[in-house]
Design an enzyme around this catalytic site. Structure first.
Site, PDB file in Angstrom:
ATOM      1  N   GLY A  48       0.838  -1.193   0.000  1.00  0.00           N
ATOM      2  CA  GLY A  48       0.000   0.000   0.000  1.00  0.00           C
ATOM      3  C   GLY A  48       0.874   1.244   0.000  1.00  0.00           C
ATOM      4  N   GLN A  53       3.028  10.024   1.027  1.00  0.00           N
ATOM      5  CA  GLN A  53       4.328   9.356   1.199  1.00  0.00           C
ATOM      6  C   GLN A  53       5.273   9.633   0.031  1.00  0.00           C
ATOM      7  OE1 GLN A  53       2.616   5.285   2.154  1.00  0.00           O
ATOM      8  NE2 GLN A  53       4.501   5.228   3.334  1.00  0.00           N
ATOM      9  N   CYS A  94       6.057  -0.299   7.266  1.00  0.00           N
ATOM     10  CA  CYS A  94       5.655   0.877   6.499  1.00  0.00           C
ATOM     11  C   CYS A  94       6.822   1.280   5.603  1.00  0.00           C
ATOM     12  CB  CYS A  94       5.318   2.011   7.468  1.00  0.00           C
ATOM     13  SG  CYS A  94       4.898   3.560   6.653  1.00  0.00           S
ATOM     14  N   LEU A  95       6.531   1.653   4.366  1.00  0.00           N
ATOM     15  CA  LEU A  95       7.607   2.036   3.444  1.00  0.00           C
ATOM     16  C   LEU A  95       8.329   3.308   3.900  1.00  0.00           C
ATOM     17  CD1 LEU A  95       6.027   1.314  -0.070  1.00  0.00           C
ATOM     18  CD2 LEU A  95       7.514  -0.133   1.328  1.00  0.00           C
ATOM     19  N   HIS A 136      -4.087   1.482   7.793  1.00  0.00           N
ATOM     20  CA  HIS A 136      -2.730   2.043   7.709  1.00  0.00           C
ATOM     21  C   HIS A 136      -2.680   3.208   6.711  1.00  0.00           C
ATOM     22  CE1 HIS A 136       1.767   1.388   7.933  1.00  0.00           C
ATOM     23  NE2 HIS A 136       1.663   2.154   6.860  1.00  0.00           N
ATOM     24  N   GLU A 137      -3.255   2.993   5.526  1.00  0.00           N
ATOM     25  CA  GLU A 137      -3.169   4.034   4.490  1.00  0.00           C
ATOM     26  C   GLU A 137      -4.056   5.235   4.824  1.00  0.00           C
ATOM     27  OE1 GLU A 137      -0.704   3.703   2.706  1.00  0.00           O
ATOM     28  OE2 GLU A 137      -0.416   1.565   3.036  1.00  0.00           O
ATOM     29  N   HIS A 140      -2.281   7.379   7.197  1.00  0.00           N
ATOM     30  CA  HIS A 140      -1.288   8.225   6.516  1.00  0.00           C
ATOM     31  C   HIS A 140      -1.927   9.516   6.012  1.00  0.00           C
ATOM     32  CE1 HIS A 140       2.586   6.285   6.284  1.00  0.00           C
ATOM     33  NE2 HIS A 140       2.098   5.151   5.815  1.00  0.00           N
TER      34      HIS A 140
HETATM   35 CO    CO Z   1       2.923   3.282   5.697  1.00  0.00          CO
END
Ligand code: CO
Length: 182
Positions: A48, A53, A94-95, A136-137, A140
């Site tokens: 995701g 991000q 998380c990226l 999660h997204e 963000h």
């Molecule tokens: Co993340």
């Protein structure tokens, strides 16, 4: 293929609530934005990615992965969680925190309302990993990071390592990396 740099923990933009999208205003540039987001997410091996991000101030996120039985692929614009229940306590990454994983609590089931890449309203019932990905997204897009779900005492315990990793993460630029490096 255009891989964008993923903002890492410590970047102020990750803490800013993103702007709601007026679909008609962005629809022409949406395909290119989505292509770059997919390229970046796949390159970084994520499931995701939220627009902020990669420095795009829009309530827009993508989720894409497959399990043994099904492929999950969602574009969500202006998403909202309209109901939630159950509880999961599982490891999450998380990226924006490369290589860092923690166990946090999430709802097991959620219902999400959003508009999709065609500008159509959608309602998605999700459980398990997919439910976690939506939470999660959407977090963000509201400037919330997964570490915020740690109880304060645990968060304080993790802070020294996060402060150390933050310096390393600052140097990571996906646009300058070869795929095999990740
Ligand atoms: Co993340």
């Amino acid at each position: 293929m255009a891989v964008l740099r993923v903002l890492k923990y410590g970047d102020k933009l990750l803490r800013k609530k993103t702007k709601p999208v007026v679909y008609e205003e962005i629809k022409d540039k949406l395909p290119l934005i989505l292509k770059d987001m997919y390229d970046t997410m796949k390159f970084a091996k994520g499931i995701g990615l939220a627009a902020n991000q990669v420095g795009i101030d829009m309530q827009l996120a993508i989720i894409s992965y497959a399990d043994d039985t099904k492929k999950y692929d969602f574009v969500i614009i202006n998403p909202k969680i309209v109901s939630a229940n159950g509880e999961l306590y599982e490891e999450e990454g998380c990226l924006s925190f490369p290589g860092f994983f923690i166990k946090i609590k999430r709802y097991e089931n959620v219902v999400v309302r959003a508009i999709n890449e065609k500008g159509l309203p959608i309602e998605i019932k999700a459980s398990g990993l997919l439910a976690k990905a939506f939470q999660h997204e959407i977090d963000h897009l509201n400037g919330v990071l997964f570490i915020d779900h740690l109880p304060l005492s645990l968060k304080l315990k993790k802070l020294p390592i996060l402060t150390k990793l933050k310096r390393e993460w600052k140097k990571i630029d996906e646009t300058k990396m070869k795929p095999e490096v990740i």
